[in-house]
Design a protein around this motif. Structure first.
Motif, PDB file in Angstrom:
ATOM      1  N   HIS A 120     -22.912 -27.128  29.495  1.00  0.00           N
ATOM      2  CA  HIS A 120     -23.530 -27.777  28.590  1.00  0.00           C
ATOM      3  C   HIS A 120     -23.260 -28.758  27.912  1.00  0.00           C
ATOM      4  O   HIS A 120     -22.070 -28.993  27.578  1.00  0.00           O
ATOM      5  N   THR A 128     -36.721 -17.897  36.175  1.00  0.00           N
ATOM      6  CA  THR A 128     -37.695 -18.276  35.196  1.00  0.00           C
ATOM      7  C   THR A 128     -36.730 -19.393  34.301  1.00  0.00           C
ATOM      8  O   THR A 128     -35.388 -19.133  34.330  1.00  0.00           O
ATOM      9  N   ALA A 129     -37.847 -20.707  33.340  1.00  0.00           N
ATOM     10  CA  ALA A 129     -36.890 -21.908  32.838  1.00  0.00           C
ATOM     11  C   ALA A 129     -35.789 -21.304  32.042  1.00  0.00           C
ATOM     12  O   ALA A 129     -34.466 -21.558  31.380  1.00  0.00           O
ATOM     13  N   ALA A 130     -36.498 -19.830  31.429  1.00  0.00           N
ATOM     14  CA  ALA A 130     -35.287 -19.328  30.153  1.00  0.00           C
ATOM     15  C   ALA A 130     -34.508 -18.569  30.930  1.00  0.00           C
ATOM     16  O   ALA A 130     -33.113 -18.084  30.328  1.00  0.00           O
ATOM     17  N   ILE A 131     -34.470 -18.189  32.067  1.00  0.00           N
ATOM     18  CA  ILE A 131     -33.588 -16.816  32.874  1.00  0.00           C
ATOM     19  C   ILE A 131     -32.453 -18.035  33.105  1.00  0.00           C
ATOM     20  O   ILE A 131     -30.999 -17.847  32.991  1.00  0.00           O
ATOM     21  N   ARG A 132     -32.476 -19.089  33.857  1.00  0.00           N
ATOM     22  CA  ARG A 132     -32.166 -19.935  34.124  1.00  0.00           C
ATOM     23  C   ARG A 132     -30.799 -20.713  32.844  1.00  0.00           C
ATOM     24  O   ARG A 132     -29.663 -20.771  32.453  1.00  0.00           O
ATOM     25  N   ALA A 133     -31.432 -20.958  31.273  1.00  0.00           N
ATOM     26  CA  ALA A 133     -31.057 -21.568  30.115  1.00  0.00           C
ATOM     27  C   ALA A 133     -29.838 -20.397  30.004  1.00  0.00           C
ATOM     28  O   ALA A 133     -29.045 -20.788  29.519  1.00  0.00           O
ATOM     29  N   MET A 134     -30.394 -19.428  30.275  1.00  0.00           N
ATOM     30  CA  MET A 134     -29.441 -18.647  29.764  1.00  0.00           C
ATOM     31  C   MET A 134     -27.981 -18.128  30.803  1.00  0.00           C
ATOM     32  O   MET A 134     -26.993 -17.898  29.752  1.00  0.00           O
ATOM     33  N   ARG A 179     -26.662 -20.643  32.042  1.00  0.00           N
ATOM     34  CA  ARG A 179     -25.980 -21.794  32.354  1.00  0.00           C
ATOM     35  C   ARG A 179     -24.813 -21.618  31.767  1.00  0.00           C
ATOM     36  O   ARG A 179     -24.434 -20.844  31.310  1.00  0.00           O
TER      37      ARG A 179
END
Ligand code: PBG
Ligand code: ZN
Length: 324
Positions: free
Chosen positions: A25, A14-20, A22
């Protein structure tokens, strides 16, 4: 025997897990926006080979600075495009030169804006080379005095950082000495330490009207094939007093960015140069690539390679996209 293998896709679900997970930045604070200032008034003229980049006269610079600050960009790099050029680039170190006036104006308008001055002679010399020329040779030591004078005049105008891009030997030492003698021991030097003789500067030379009138810059800028030479350049500049190191261009030199970051503990700047900008703009205008995604991928890649800061003509676009 059941199949045994690693499940890398679990962390991409999910986008949320991918953001976590990453690792790199890009931040607005990482970006430095280049500006081209010209004489005259009422001028906001697009550079033909750099869509979205403008020549600005001082009266039109004010609104540009407001826009940049409004986007959260903290730093600009100023390039002067003077009306008058001569053999020794007098306008580069003139108290009322276009860049000196631009620096004063920006600092008066927005004292908190970090103003970085590009220190070179090529925009100001009739022959378009970055130093003093005699018999079609670019002379090293006679150029140093003029470069130091240029840096001091930029510091006197209020520049927060001096960024010498000329690639003469000893330029950092000469500029550090000049600044210290004039009482600017707290003004840092962002050295274009590792600057290759690159065809990616083409659109910039249109914008700055700074193409050499004879020969090329290969006797002072680096051979694109060389890596160990980059270490030697970095070592000299650190010894001479550089506070930041720069690698330029960026895209074709990502290995050099990584190598320099691994070896030297100074803040590292990547210059995402004009040709890198124009290629993307042209392809985007043709509908061949998705500009936003490509630009964010490029800039993130430069940070992943080891850049702490990026000088880029995409700074305003990127700041917009990051705010969305
Ligand atoms: C001036 C200077 C150049 C660039 C930055 N400072 C051009 C050159 O060395 O010919 C290139 C920037 C760009 O291509 O965006 N010495
Ligand atoms: Zn130059």
């Amino acid at each position: 025997m059941p199949l045994s293998f690693d499940r890398h896709r679990r962390l991409r679900q999910t986008a949320a897990i991918r953001a976590m997970v990453r690792e790199t930045h890009l931040r607005v604070d990482d970006l430095i926006y280049p500006l081209f200032v010209v004489e005259g008034s009422g001028i906001r003229r697009e550079v033909p080979s750099m869509p979205g980049v403008y020549h600005l006269s001082l009266d039109r610079l004010t609104e540009e600075i407001d826009e940049i600050a409004g986007l959260g960009i903290r730093a600009v790099m100023v390039f002067g495009v003077p009306d008058e050029k001569d053999e020794v680039g007098s306008q580069a170190y003139c108290e009322t030169g276009i860049v000196q006036r631009a620096i004063r104006q920006i600092k008066a308008q927005r004292p908190e804006m970090v103003v970085i001055a590009d220190t070179c002679l090529c925009e100001y010399t009739s022959h378009g080379h970055c130093g003093v020329v005699e018999n079609e040779q670019v002379l090293n030591d006679p150029s140093l005095e003029l470069l130091a004078k240029t840096a001091v005049s930029q510091a006197q105008a209020g520049a927060d950082i001096i960024a010498p891009s000329n690639m003469m030997d000893g330029f950092v030492a000469a500029i550090r000495h000049g600044l210290d003698e004039a009482g600017f021991e707290n003004v840092p030097i962002m050295s274009y330490a590792i600057k290759y003789a690159s065809a990616f500067y083409g659109p910039f030379r249109d914008a700055a009207d700074s193409a050499p009138q004879f020969g090329d810059r290969k006797t002072y800028q680096m051979d694109p094939a060389n890596r160990l030479e980059a270490f030697r350049e970095a070592e000299s500049d650190i010894k001479e007093g550089a506070d930041f190191l720069m690698v330029k261009p960026a895209l074709a030199y990502m290995d050099i960015i990584r190598d320099i970051k691994n070896r030297f503990p100074l803040p590292l700047v990547a210059y995402n140069v004009s040709g890198e900008y124009s290629m993307v703009k042209a392809a985007a205008q043709n509908g061949w690539i998705d500009e936003k995604t490509v630009v964010m991928e490029m800039l993130t890649g430069m940070k992943r390679a080891g850049a702490d800061l990026i000088i880029t003509y995409f700074a305003k676009d990127a700041a917009h996209w990051m705010a969305d």
